[in-house]
Design a protein around this motif. Sequence first.
Motif, short mmCIF file in Angstrom:
data_model
loop_
_atom_site.label_atom_id
_atom_site.label_comp_id
_atom_site.label_asym_id
_atom_site.label_seq_id
_atom_site.Cartn_x
_atom_site.Cartn_y
_atom_site.Cartn_z
N GLY A 150 0.81 -1.20 0.00
CA GLY A 150 0.00 0.00 0.00
C GLY A 150 0.85 1.26 0.00
O GLY A 150 0.53 2.24 -0.68
N ALA A 151 1.94 1.22 0.75
CA ALA A 151 2.80 2.41 0.87
C ALA A 151 3.44 2.78 -0.46
O ALA A 151 3.76 3.94 -0.69
N ARG A 152 3.59 1.82 -1.35
CA ARG A 152 4.29 2.10 -2.60
C ARG A 152 3.54 3.08 -3.49
O ARG A 152 4.16 3.75 -4.32
N ILE A 153 2.22 3.21 -3.31
CA ILE A 153 1.50 4.19 -4.14
C ILE A 153 0.66 5.17 -3.33
O ILE A 153 0.11 6.11 -3.92
N VAL A 154 0.57 5.02 -2.01
CA VAL A 154 -0.29 5.92 -1.26
C VAL A 154 0.23 7.36 -1.27
O VAL A 154 -0.54 8.31 -1.05
N TRP A 155 1.51 7.53 -1.56
CA TRP A 155 2.04 8.90 -1.65
C TRP A 155 1.34 9.68 -2.76
O TRP A 155 1.31 10.92 -2.71
N LEU A 156 0.78 8.98 -3.74
CA LEU A 156 0.02 9.66 -4.79
C LEU A 156 -1.18 10.39 -4.21
O LEU A 156 -1.51 11.50 -4.63
N ALA A 157 -1.85 9.75 -3.25
CA ALA A 157 -3.01 10.39 -2.61
C ALA A 157 -2.58 11.65 -1.87
O ALA A 157 -3.27 12.68 -1.91
N VAL A 158 -1.44 11.58 -1.20
CA VAL A 158 -0.93 12.75 -0.47
C VAL A 158 -0.58 13.86 -1.46
O VAL A 158 -0.88 15.04 -1.23
N PHE A 159 0.03 13.49 -2.56
CA PHE A 159 0.41 14.46 -3.60
C PHE A 159 -0.83 15.14 -4.18
O PHE A 159 -0.90 16.38 -4.29
N VAL A 160 -1.82 14.35 -4.56
CA VAL A 160 -3.04 14.90 -5.16
C VAL A 160 -3.79 15.78 -4.16
O VAL A 160 -4.27 16.87 -4.50
N ALA A 161 -3.87 15.33 -2.91
CA ALA A 161 -4.54 16.13 -1.88
C ALA A 161 -3.82 17.46 -1.67
O ALA A 161 -4.45 18.51 -1.55
N GLY A 162 -2.50 17.40 -1.62
CA GLY A 162 -1.73 18.63 -1.43
C GLY A 162 -1.90 19.59 -2.59
O GLY A 162 -2.03 20.81 -2.40
N LEU A 163 -1.92 19.06 -3.81
CA LEU A 163 -2.10 19.88 -5.00
C LEU A 163 -3.48 20.55 -4.99
O LEU A 163 -3.61 21.74 -5.32
N ALA A 164 -4.50 19.79 -4.59
CA ALA A 164 -5.85 20.35 -4.52
C ALA A 164 -5.96 21.41 -3.44
O ALA A 164 -6.60 22.46 -3.65
N LEU A 165 -5.34 21.19 -2.30
CA LEU A 165 -5.37 22.19 -1.23
C LEU A 165 -4.67 23.47 -1.66
O LEU A 165 -5.10 24.58 -1.32
N LEU A 166 -3.57 23.33 -2.39
CA LEU A 166 -2.87 24.50 -2.91
C LEU A 166 -3.78 25.31 -3.82
O LEU A 166 -3.87 26.55 -3.71
N ARG A 167 -4.49 24.64 -4.73
CA ARG A 167 -5.38 25.35 -5.64
C ARG A 167 -6.55 25.99 -4.88
O ARG A 167 -6.94 27.13 -5.16
N LEU A 168 -7.10 25.28 -3.89
CA LEU A 168 -8.20 25.85 -3.11
C LEU A 168 -7.73 27.07 -2.32
O LEU A 168 -8.47 28.07 -2.20
N TYR A 169 -6.52 27.01 -1.80
CA TYR A 169 -5.96 28.16 -1.08
C TYR A 169 -5.84 29.35 -2.01
O TYR A 169 -6.20 30.48 -1.66
N GLN A 170 -5.32 29.11 -3.20
CA GLN A 170 -5.18 30.20 -4.16
C GLN A 170 -6.54 30.79 -4.55
O GLN A 170 -6.68 32.00 -4.68
N GLN A 171 -7.50 29.91 -4.77
CA GLN A 171 -8.82 30.38 -5.16
C GLN A 171 -9.47 31.21 -4.05
O GLN A 171 -10.18 32.19 -4.32
N ARG A 172 -9.19 30.83 -2.80
CA ARG A 172 -9.79 31.55 -1.68
C ARG A 172 -9.09 32.87 -1.43
O ARG A 172 -9.74 33.90 -1.20
N GLU A 173 -7.76 32.85 -1.48
CA GLU A 173 -7.01 34.04 -1.14
C GLU A 173 -6.84 35.01 -2.30
O GLU A 173 -6.79 36.22 -2.11
N GLY A 174 -6.70 34.43 -3.52
CA GLY A 174 -6.51 35.28 -4.68
C GLY A 174 -5.30 36.18 -4.51
O GLY A 174 -4.23 35.79 -4.05
N SER A 175 -5.47 37.42 -4.84
CA SER A 175 -4.38 38.38 -4.76
C SER A 175 -4.04 38.77 -3.33
O SER A 175 -3.05 39.45 -3.09
N ALA A 176 -4.87 38.32 -2.36
CA ALA A 176 -4.61 38.67 -0.97
C ALA A 176 -3.69 37.67 -0.29
O ALA A 176 -3.46 37.76 0.91
#
Length: 456
Positions: free
Chosen positions: A419-445
């Motif tokens: 399981g560990a050999r690919i679960v890092w993909l879930a962490v990567f995808v989750a982190g990428l999505a959180l980054l985009r959500l943060y940008q969308q929320r904060e915008g230029s602020a």
Amino acid sequence: MPMTRSHALWAVATLLSTLLLIAPALWNGFPLLEYDTGGYLARWYEGTLLINRPLLYGLLLTANVPFAFWPVIVFQSLLTIWIVAVVLRTHGYGGRPMLVFGIIAVLSVVSTLPWITAILLTDIYAGLAILAFYMLLARSDQLTRFECWTFVVLIACACATHSATLAVMLLLSAASIVLTVFDRTRLPRMRVAQGVLAVVLGIVIVIGTNFMLVKRFAWTPGGFSMYFGRMLQAGIVPKYLDKHCPDATIKLCAIKDRLPDNADDWFWANKDFDKLGRFAGMSAEMERVAVGSVADFPLDVLRTTIIATAEQLVAVRTGEGVVNWIWHTYFIVKDWAPQLQPAMWAARQQKGEISFTAINALHYPVALVSMAFLPVILIMGWTGRLPRAFGDLAFVCILALLANAFVCGGLANPHDRYGARIVWLAVFVAGLALLRLYQQREGSAAPTVARDILAT
């Protein structure tokens, strides 16, 4: 061509990211080893086929014996960095080397990633093949021709390094064929054909390299043997033997009352199995019993397969197998690379100084939360809260996790390493999505430091 500021940033980001991904090996003093490492290394020297140890990765190890295997983990790390950078570029984060470094840094702390780039195993290639497959099918319009064909080669070689990786990629290929029937616009058949071609090429590589080794066309053994282990551990093999024994054509009848209830004990620590000829002597009978068990007890097989798949889905802890009693690997190094013994025995792993208790106190909950977040990303991507590409990436990750759990748990036996050999993909995808959500929320602020990093 003179080096620009961008070139310099990419060089720095790549160097720092590589150091992070090989950090466990640097700290250890030697690339990390596992029980299976020896099986891969020995293939070329011994000239024989071994269960689930295709030759391709063994050739990579053999070629790097003079360099104490360090180029292997550097290569694995550089390949990971490149794939991550391409994923970021195709999701709106191109040309940002320090963001690539930031993502690698976060994954190196909160996920198992550096522990599978810094080990002499094929595990890292499973996750990289999944990402390459996704980009070939869903993001190929943003890839160069060189990247497309390099991904084909990467997928093929990854499939050729381990049967479980091949099985997962076959399931993803089958899913892509089904999906293109329903949505040919978003998933053109030519893209699907390219992905399937990569997997088929992997099969050709396995057969071709095995021919190099044993001078005959042969498949790497192990498939039905592993499934026999699943049936044994599920308690179905004893039921089959109780039903069919005595039978002079079934050697297991003579020892059915001594069979262990653990597949690892049977394969790696059982004297009866050794006396019966191990895999060479028992493969045909184990296949017969495994297939017969499915025919005789289909409901039991279905129930235990579902349970084992579910168990594998959450068996994702870091570090399984990174221990100091991997005697098979030690003996292989002693026989075929004796010059490496002093460095190997001086490493922290061989001294028993590596513990994953504290590491998993962080990695395990992060992995579980990330997997749970994937369906949310999928829904947000397909309803417009996130770009559609994020939903597609989460969807492929979900399919891959389920396929991996079925192959490694339902058809073999659950292990954290699988399981560990690919679960890092879930962490990567989750982190990428959180980054985009943060940008969308904060915008230029967004805070100045964060803006500067993201804009670099």
